[in-house]
Design a protein around this motif. Structure first.
Motif, PDB file in Angstrom:
ATOM      1  N   ASP A 129       0.862  -1.224   0.088  1.00  0.00           N
ATOM      2  CA  ASP A 129      -0.110  -0.112  -0.203  1.00  0.00           C
ATOM      3  C   ASP A 129       0.994   1.320   0.024  1.00  0.00           C
ATOM      4  O   ASP A 129       1.176   1.802   1.138  1.00  0.00           O
ATOM      5  CB  ASP A 129      -0.963  -0.054   1.158  1.00  0.00           C
ATOM      6  N   PRO A 130       1.422   1.697  -1.276  1.00  0.00           N
ATOM      7  CA  PRO A 130       2.400   2.733  -1.130  1.00  0.00           C
ATOM      8  C   PRO A 130       1.850   4.060  -0.885  1.00  0.00           C
ATOM      9  O   PRO A 130       2.446   4.954  -0.107  1.00  0.00           O
ATOM     10  CB  PRO A 130       2.871   2.594  -2.765  1.00  0.00           C
ATOM     11  N   SER A 131       0.442   4.208  -0.872  1.00  0.00           N
ATOM     12  CA  SER A 131      -0.123   5.485  -0.665  1.00  0.00           C
ATOM     13  C   SER A 131      -0.300   5.625   0.683  1.00  0.00           C
ATOM     14  O   SER A 131      -0.529   6.740   1.257  1.00  0.00           O
ATOM     15  CB  SER A 131      -1.476   5.706  -1.235  1.00  0.00           C
ATOM     16  N   ALA A 132      -0.257   4.813   1.668  1.00  0.00           N
ATOM     17  CA  ALA A 132      -0.426   4.752   3.105  1.00  0.00           C
ATOM     18  C   ALA A 132       0.496   5.497   3.864  1.00  0.00           C
ATOM     19  O   ALA A 132       0.402   6.295   4.663  1.00  0.00           O
ATOM     20  CB  ALA A 132      -0.667   3.546   3.636  1.00  0.00           C
ATOM     21  N   THR A 162       1.767   8.489   2.858  1.00  0.00           N
ATOM     22  CA  THR A 162       1.691   9.727   2.871  1.00  0.00           C
ATOM     23  C   THR A 162       0.821  10.452   4.090  1.00  0.00           C
ATOM     24  O   THR A 162       0.739  11.822   3.867  1.00  0.00           O
ATOM     25  CB  THR A 162       0.664   9.803   1.733  1.00  0.00           C
ATOM     26  N   GLU A 163       0.480   9.705   4.766  1.00  0.00           N
ATOM     27  CA  GLU A 163      -0.335  10.313   5.936  1.00  0.00           C
ATOM     28  C   GLU A 163       0.985  10.991   6.762  1.00  0.00           C
ATOM     29  O   GLU A 163       0.763  12.059   7.298  1.00  0.00           O
ATOM     30  CB  GLU A 163      -1.052   9.488   6.866  1.00  0.00           C
ATOM     31  N   TYR A 171       4.681  10.210   6.397  1.00  0.00           N
ATOM     32  CA  TYR A 171       5.781  10.280   5.660  1.00  0.00           C
ATOM     33  C   TYR A 171       7.040   9.737   6.745  1.00  0.00           C
ATOM     34  O   TYR A 171       7.990  10.507   6.757  1.00  0.00           O
ATOM     35  CB  TYR A 171       6.081  11.582   5.049  1.00  0.00           C
ATOM     36  N   ARG A 214       8.889  14.279   5.023  1.00  0.00           N
ATOM     37  CA  ARG A 214       7.957  14.998   4.270  1.00  0.00           C
ATOM     38  C   ARG A 214       8.502  15.375   2.973  1.00  0.00           C
ATOM     39  O   ARG A 214       9.580  15.905   2.997  1.00  0.00           O
ATOM     40  CB  ARG A 214       7.300  15.766   4.952  1.00  0.00           C
TER      41      ARG A 214
END
Length: 230
Positions: A173-176, A178-179, A181, A214
């Motif tokens: 889950d690469p997008s997870a 982004t909460e 970093y 970030r």
């Protein structure tokens, strides 16, 4: 004579944490990438820990005091290096590990050591675990004993990498990430210690760090986690 900076050995760090405490640290680091069972497995995974040599001093007792939670900026940072302007997680983790394994009681007080380390931390309190970092510094009495012996240490970093469990979770889950970093990085190296009358020694070191990087910002240190070296 016992002359070592014991709390930097990390050989048993986190052993007494509650289950909730362990889950919280890496939960922030993986930002929801792992299910609860996976987080527990990551935290309790095996690592390359090393026993202290015969010259080691006993580990400090007690928890960091409330004053350590917010060291005074005016105290300076002595020989503790300033955090580098690095935006790549592994490179920053390697620099942070070198900072954690290096100290010089000849020109740096305990308060200065804490203040210097605090400067490396993320300012996002939701993710910062200052206790895990400040807990690496011995209590005032032991620091004073070390200073009496002019004890100091340097560090050589051999490598840094993402543990397998973190890489797998990130791939799933690469997008997870982004909460928060926050990245989990294991660093290996060697610490060399010296003190009066030619005393000294060296030990291998391994530590797992949570670093926040970030986009378009320099990385910062979020926490020290139990060793995960796979």
């Amino acid at each position: 004579m016992r002359n070592r900076f014991p709390s930097l050995s990390l050989s048993s760090y986190g052993a007494g944490w509650s289950a909730n405490r362990r889950i919280a640290i890496v939960a922030a680091a993986v930002a929801g990438l792992l299910a609860l069972a996976g987080i527990v497995a990551l935290l309790t995974g095996g690592g390359n820990n090393h026993e202290a040599p015969d010259s080691a001093a006993p580990a400090p007792t007690g928890s960091p005091s409330s004053s350590e939670a917010a060291p005074k900026p005016s105290s300076g940072s002595g020989s503790v290096p300033k955090p580098p302007q690095i935006s790549e997680p592994v490179a920053y983790a390697k620099a942070a590990a070198q900072m954690l394994w290096s100290y010089d009681t000849r020109d740096t007080s305990r308060d200065q050591q804490l203040a210097g380390m605090r400067a490396w931390m993320t300012t996002e309190t939701k993710y910062a675990d200052w206790t895990s970092v400040s807990g690496q510094v011995p209590d005032p009495v032991l620091w004073s004993r070390m200073a009496d012996q002019d004890q100091h240490a340097t560090a050589h970093i051999t490598e840094g990498h993402y543990p397998g469990a973190f890489k797998q979770a990130l791939a799933e889950d690469p997008s997870a990430i982004t909460e928060a970093y926050i990245y989990v990085v294991t660093v290996n190296g060697k610490q060399t210690l010296s003190w009066k009358k030619g005393g000294g020694g060296a030990e291998e070191r391994a530590v797992t760090l949570a670093v926040q990087c970030r986009p378009n910002h320099d990385c910062t240190l979020a926490a020290i986690a139990p060793s995960v070296t796979q």
